[in-house]
Design an enzyme around this catalytic site. Sequence first.
Site, PDB file in Angstrom:
ATOM      1  N   GLY A  47       0.864  -1.178   0.000  1.00 16.14           N
ATOM      2  CA  GLY A  47       0.000   0.000   0.000  1.00 16.14           C
ATOM      3  C   GLY A  47       0.891   1.214   0.000  1.00 16.14           C
ATOM      4  CD  GLU A  48       2.508   5.761  -0.529  1.00 16.95           C
ATOM      5  OE1 GLU A  48       2.365   5.181  -1.628  1.00 16.95           O
ATOM      6  OE2 GLU A  48       3.577   6.270  -0.177  1.00 16.95           O
ATOM      7  CB  SER A  49       5.258   2.660   3.839  1.00 21.39           C
ATOM      8  OG  SER A  49       6.000   3.575   3.062  1.00 21.39           O
ATOM      9  CB  CYS A  79       5.187  -3.887  -1.247  1.00 20.98           C
ATOM     10  SG  CYS A  79       5.675  -2.674  -2.467  1.00 20.98           S
ATOM     11  NE  ARG A 105       7.968   5.274   0.970  1.00 20.91           N
ATOM     12  CZ  ARG A 105       7.321   6.427   0.746  1.00 20.91           C
ATOM     13  NH1 ARG A 105       7.837   7.569   1.146  1.00 20.91           N
ATOM     14  NH2 ARG A 105       6.168   6.424   0.113  1.00 20.91           N
ATOM     15  CB  ILE A 132       3.044  -2.544  -7.439  1.00 17.05           C
ATOM     16  CG1 ILE A 132       2.469  -3.746  -8.200  1.00 17.05           C
ATOM     17  CG2 ILE A 132       2.209  -1.294  -7.725  1.00 17.05           C
ATOM     18  CD1 ILE A 132       1.096  -4.168  -7.740  1.00 17.05           C
ATOM     19  NE  ARG A 133       2.684   3.525  -6.512  1.00 19.67           N
ATOM     20  CZ  ARG A 133       2.689   3.898  -5.246  1.00 19.67           C
ATOM     21  NH1 ARG A 133       3.652   4.653  -4.780  1.00 19.67           N
ATOM     22  NH2 ARG A 133       1.719   3.533  -4.449  1.00 19.67           N
ATOM     23  CG  HIS A 168       2.671  -6.671  -4.107  1.00 20.92           C
ATOM     24  ND1 HIS A 168       1.932  -6.138  -3.077  1.00 20.92           N
ATOM     25  CD2 HIS A 168       3.387  -5.648  -4.606  1.00 20.92           C
ATOM     26  CE1 HIS A 168       2.184  -4.849  -2.956  1.00 20.92           C
ATOM     27  NE2 HIS A 168       3.064  -4.522  -3.877  1.00 20.92           N
ATOM     28  CD  GLU A 170       0.332  -9.098  -1.728  1.00 18.57           C
ATOM     29  OE1 GLU A 170       1.381  -9.755  -1.644  1.00 18.57           O
ATOM     30  OE2 GLU A 170       0.321  -7.854  -1.772  1.00 18.57           O
TER      31      GLU A 170
HETATM   32  N1  GLN Z   1       5.651   2.869  -2.797  1.00 13.92           N
HETATM   33  C1  GLN Z   1       4.940   2.367  -1.660  1.00 13.92           C
HETATM   34  C2  GLN Z   1       5.495   2.965  -0.364  1.00 13.92           C
HETATM   35  O1  GLN Z   1       6.482   3.605  -0.387  1.00 13.92           O
HETATM   36  C3  GLN Z   1       4.990   0.863  -1.589  1.00 13.92           C
HETATM   37  C4  GLN Z   1       4.293   0.295  -2.794  1.00 13.92           C
HETATM   38  C5  GLN Z   1       3.542  -0.979  -2.525  1.00 13.92           C
HETATM   39  O2  GLN Z   1       3.312  -1.381  -1.395  1.00 13.92           O
HETATM   40  N2  GLN Z   1       3.094  -1.594  -3.592  1.00 13.92           N
HETATM   41  O3  GLN Z   1       4.925   2.768   0.658  1.00 13.92           O
END
Ligand code: GLN
Length: 185
Positions: A47-49, A79, A105, A132-133, A168, A170
């Site tokens: 997600g977005e940490s 992630c 990150r 993913i990112r 990921h 999952e």
């Molecule tokens: N870029 C996200 C972060 O810095 C991590 C990306 C992800 O969990 N798919 O939190």
Amino acid sequence: MEIGVLALQGAFAEHEKMLDKLSVNHFEIRSKKDLDRHFDGLILPGGESTVMKRLLLDLEMLAPIRDRIASGLPVFGTCAGLILLAKEVEQDGHCFATMDISVKRNAYGRQLGSFNTEEICGDLGRVPMTFIRAPYITEVYGKAETLAIVDGRIVAARQGKQLVTAFHPELTEDTGLHRYFLDSI
Ligand code: GLN
């Protein structure tokens, strides 16, 4: 066995589907009171940490979860979940800081941030990896050990009962890493 899945933000539902596939009981951790319920292991999703950290602080969940992990609660971070566990996060503050790893990150840049590959991961052999990112681990030290390297970058590690992947599992059909985590409990 009961697994708690941190469900404040991000791709927690995909982990729950994976646990369903493996017939493992689980529940969502959304507030401090959910931590009173018994669980044998914890999943920190992607997600977005930065958002997760903010919510963990606001909901007063950061310290109690960190203490449990530090006392040996098995945890699997994917992630953003990996970022939450790292002791050093480049250009950002740390969150739980329970793992001897440094991370960068969004380390692959915007364009290259999302890709699929397959690589050897610990004793699991080749596993499909969806990024993913994604972050990657710039340093593994102390008690942590490297599990997977993609293009010269560390993308999976473990330390005691803590397991992290920059990718990921999952989001793939492969249940190997989840089984590996559950076997460690
Ligand atoms: N870029 C996200 C972060 O810095 C991590 C990306 C992800 O969990 N798919 O939190």
